[in-house]
Design an enzyme around this catalytic site. Structure first.
Site, PDB file in Angstrom:
ATOM      1  N   ASN A  44       0.867  -1.173   0.000  1.00 41.03           N
ATOM      2  CA  ASN A  44       0.000   0.000   0.000  1.00 41.03           C
ATOM      3  C   ASN A  44       0.909   1.230   0.000  1.00 41.03           C
ATOM      4  O   ASN A  44       1.447   1.625   1.032  1.00 41.03           O
ATOM      5  CB  ASN A  44      -0.882  -0.037   1.243  1.00 41.03           C
ATOM      6  CG  ASN A  44      -2.047   0.935   1.245  1.00 41.03           C
ATOM      7  OD1 ASN A  44      -2.656   1.164   2.278  1.00 41.03           O
ATOM      8  ND2 ASN A  44      -2.382   1.513   0.108  1.00 41.03           N
ATOM      9  N   ASN A  56      -6.158  10.700  -0.581  1.00 40.61           N
ATOM     10  CA  ASN A  56      -6.299   9.628  -1.556  1.00 40.61           C
ATOM     11  C   ASN A  56      -5.832  10.088  -2.934  1.00 40.61           C
ATOM     12  O   ASN A  56      -5.580  11.279  -3.170  1.00 40.61           O
ATOM     13  CB  ASN A  56      -7.766   9.185  -1.633  1.00 40.61           C
ATOM     14  CG  ASN A  56      -8.263   8.627  -0.323  1.00 40.61           C
ATOM     15  OD1 ASN A  56      -7.662   7.725   0.240  1.00 40.61           O
ATOM     16  ND2 ASN A  56      -9.380   9.165   0.175  1.00 40.61           N
ATOM     17  N   CYS A  58      -5.104   5.887   7.786  1.00 36.39           N
ATOM     18  CA  CYS A  58      -4.605   4.793   6.948  1.00 36.39           C
ATOM     19  C   CYS A  58      -3.624   3.984   7.779  1.00 36.39           C
ATOM     20  O   CYS A  58      -2.593   4.505   8.214  1.00 36.39           O
ATOM     21  CB  CYS A  58      -3.932   5.321   5.688  1.00 36.39           C
ATOM     22  SG  CYS A  58      -3.172   4.008   4.690  1.00 36.39           S
ATOM     23  N   ASN A 114      -1.675   1.350   7.009  1.00 36.85           N
ATOM     24  CA  ASN A 114      -0.370   1.081   6.405  1.00 36.85           C
ATOM     25  C   ASN A 114       0.479   2.344   6.350  1.00 36.85           C
ATOM     26  O   ASN A 114       1.697   2.312   6.558  1.00 36.85           O
ATOM     27  CB  ASN A 114      -0.546   0.492   5.003  1.00 36.85           C
ATOM     28  CG  ASN A 114      -1.127  -0.906   5.041  1.00 36.85           C
ATOM     29  OD1 ASN A 114      -0.679  -1.756   5.804  1.00 36.85           O
ATOM     30  ND2 ASN A 114      -2.139  -1.145   4.230  1.00 36.85           N
ATOM     31  N   HIS A 132     -15.832   1.180   6.804  1.00 35.28           N
ATOM     32  CA  HIS A 132     -15.553  -0.052   6.070  1.00 35.28           C
ATOM     33  C   HIS A 132     -16.812  -0.891   5.958  1.00 35.28           C
ATOM     34  O   HIS A 132     -17.613  -0.970   6.896  1.00 35.28           O
ATOM     35  CB  HIS A 132     -14.467  -0.866   6.773  1.00 35.28           C
ATOM     36  CG  HIS A 132     -13.148  -0.163   6.819  1.00 35.28           C
ATOM     37  ND1 HIS A 132     -12.223  -0.239   5.800  1.00 35.28           N
ATOM     38  CD2 HIS A 132     -12.609   0.662   7.752  1.00 35.28           C
ATOM     39  CE1 HIS A 132     -11.168   0.504   6.115  1.00 35.28           C
ATOM     40  NE2 HIS A 132     -11.387   1.058   7.286  1.00 35.28           N
ATOM     41  N   ASN A 145     -14.998   2.145   2.280  1.00 35.41           N
ATOM     42  CA  ASN A 145     -14.028   1.181   1.792  1.00 35.41           C
ATOM     43  C   ASN A 145     -14.697  -0.193   1.761  1.00 35.41           C
ATOM     44  O   ASN A 145     -15.387  -0.569   2.718  1.00 35.41           O
ATOM     45  CB  ASN A 145     -12.814   1.131   2.719  1.00 35.41           C
ATOM     46  CG  ASN A 145     -12.114   2.471   2.819  1.00 35.41           C
ATOM     47  OD1 ASN A 145     -11.386   2.884   1.929  1.00 35.41           O
ATOM     48  ND2 ASN A 145     -12.340   3.178   3.924  1.00 35.41           N
ATOM     49  N   ARG A 202     -11.870   3.582  -0.832  1.00 39.88           N
ATOM     50  CA  ARG A 202     -12.545   4.848  -1.118  1.00 39.88           C
ATOM     51  C   ARG A 202     -11.544   5.870  -1.640  1.00 39.88           C
ATOM     52  O   ARG A 202     -10.587   6.213  -0.971  1.00 39.88           O
ATOM     53  CB  ARG A 202     -13.212   5.336   0.165  1.00 39.88           C
ATOM     54  CG  ARG A 202     -13.879   6.673   0.110  1.00 39.88           C
ATOM     55  CD  ARG A 202     -14.416   7.092   1.475  1.00 39.88           C
ATOM     56  NE  ARG A 202     -13.355   7.228   2.473  1.00 39.88           N
ATOM     57  CZ  ARG A 202     -13.523   7.788   3.671  1.00 39.88           C
ATOM     58  NH1 ARG A 202     -14.713   8.243   4.027  1.00 39.88           N
ATOM     59  NH2 ARG A 202     -12.521   7.877   4.515  1.00 39.88           N
ATOM     60  N   CYS A 258      -4.740  -2.753   2.897  1.00 39.14           N
ATOM     61  CA  CYS A 258      -5.420  -1.682   3.632  1.00 39.14           C
ATOM     62  C   CYS A 258      -5.378  -2.055   5.101  1.00 39.14           C
ATOM     63  O   CYS A 258      -6.020  -3.033   5.518  1.00 39.14           O
ATOM     64  CB  CYS A 258      -6.862  -1.524   3.154  1.00 39.14           C
ATOM     65  SG  CYS A 258      -7.799  -0.266   4.057  1.00 39.14           S
ATOM     66  N   GLY A 282      -8.665  -1.490   6.893  1.00 35.70           N
ATOM     67  CA  GLY A 282      -9.592  -2.481   6.360  1.00 35.70           C
ATOM     68  C   GLY A 282      -9.347  -3.864   6.937  1.00 35.70           C
ATOM     69  O   GLY A 282     -10.288  -4.607   7.231  1.00 35.70           O
TER      70      GLY A 282
END
Length: 281
Positions: free
Chosen positions: A11, A63, A72, A74, A164, A195, A214, A222, A225
């Site tokens: 990612n 994004n 995020c 990662n 999510h 997401n 998203r 993710c 996620g």
């Protein structure tokens, strides 16, 4: 503008050290241009590493379409690596300010002294529908029918600071991710978009996951996620509270602890640094 390309389990984002670089004047336009994989540096988005009055650093994440996201998983591991490796805060435990709030992480260096692995306390999952947010019923919305892409599927919704929608499937494939994923992202049941994770359970302690993010499309991994999928698996009785997520870019280890906090452990890798012409933004 000096930048550094890093990735966590594939990612990948373009990182800007705003301790030493000015914040871009038009952040959305810069994020779109620099993330383009044909005419820019290439990445799932752009992350600004900024000073913070309450933590070791502040992370702002954008994004690939220029929209700002709250969090995020990662990316925050890579932010921690950057802060430690660049001596912005040389500590084995860091706090990073995010749109989710303050997150704490433990850093593990490799033989060269640079950070290889980061364990992040991602905080407690948000399970109230209105707070996720989703218009689907339930607190949490678990195994709830969703009419999308010409079919009815059962989904479980979780927020890890960002929303999510988790779907458990017999086999993760392109049709789920590339056809259904975009339609879930923009479904009217999700007022701030969402997401979309597609999960194939291997055993009670591991699952295979692909994700349509998203604002970025399919990504190699993710972190938030994976955390949401781990929580969804436990809520619906499909998995234990400690699991390994197998993503396209690598593995993440997740633990939904008895305290209610979700812990994520995974790699952080620096790829290269360079200079971006701001006239291209």
């Amino acid at each position: 503008m000096r930048f550094t390309k890093m990735h966590g389990a594939g990612n990948d984002y373009v990182y800007v050290d705003c301790f030493h670089e000015p914040v871009p004047q038009n952040i959305p336009a810069t994020a779109i241009a620099i993330s383009d994989r044909h005419t820019g540096v290439g990445g799932d988005g752009m992350v600004l590493i900024c000073p913070s009055e309450v933590a070791d650093a502040r992370m702002r994440m954008f994004n690939a379409d220029g929209s700002e996201s709250e969090m995020c998983g990662n990316a925050i591991r890579c932010v921690a690596k950057f802060v430690y490796d660049r001596n912005l805060a040389k500590k084995p435990e860091l706090t990073i300010e995010t749109g989710r709030g303050l997150l704490t992480m433990q850093l593990t260096p490799g033989r060269d002294g640079l950070i290889e692995q980061v364990r992040v306390n991602m905080g407690q999952p948000i399970l109230e529908a209105a707070m996720i947010p989703t218009l689907l019923p339930g607190n949490p919305p678990a195994n709830v029918p969703l009419d999308v892409a010409g079919q009815t599927i059962n989904v479980t919704c979780v927020s890890m600071g960002n929303p999510h929608c988790v779907t458990f499937v017999d086999e993760v494939n392109d049709d789920w991710v590339l056809r259904v994923g975009p339609q879930i992202e923009r479904h009217s049941a999700f007022p701030r978009r969402v997401n979309a994770e597609f999960i194939q359970v291997v055993s009670r302690s591991e699952f295979i996951m692909r994700v349509w993010e998203r604002g970025s499309g399919e990504t190699m991994a993710c972190g938030t996620g994976a955390c949401a999928a781990a929580v969804a698996g436990a809520i619906t009785g499909r998995t234990d509270r400690t699991v390994t997520a197998h993503l396209r870019g690598g593995d993440l280890k997740l633990e939904w602890s008895p305290s209610g906090d979700v812990y994520m452990t995974g790699p952080a890798t620096e790829v290269f640094s360079g200079d971006w012409s701001t006239s291209l933004s």
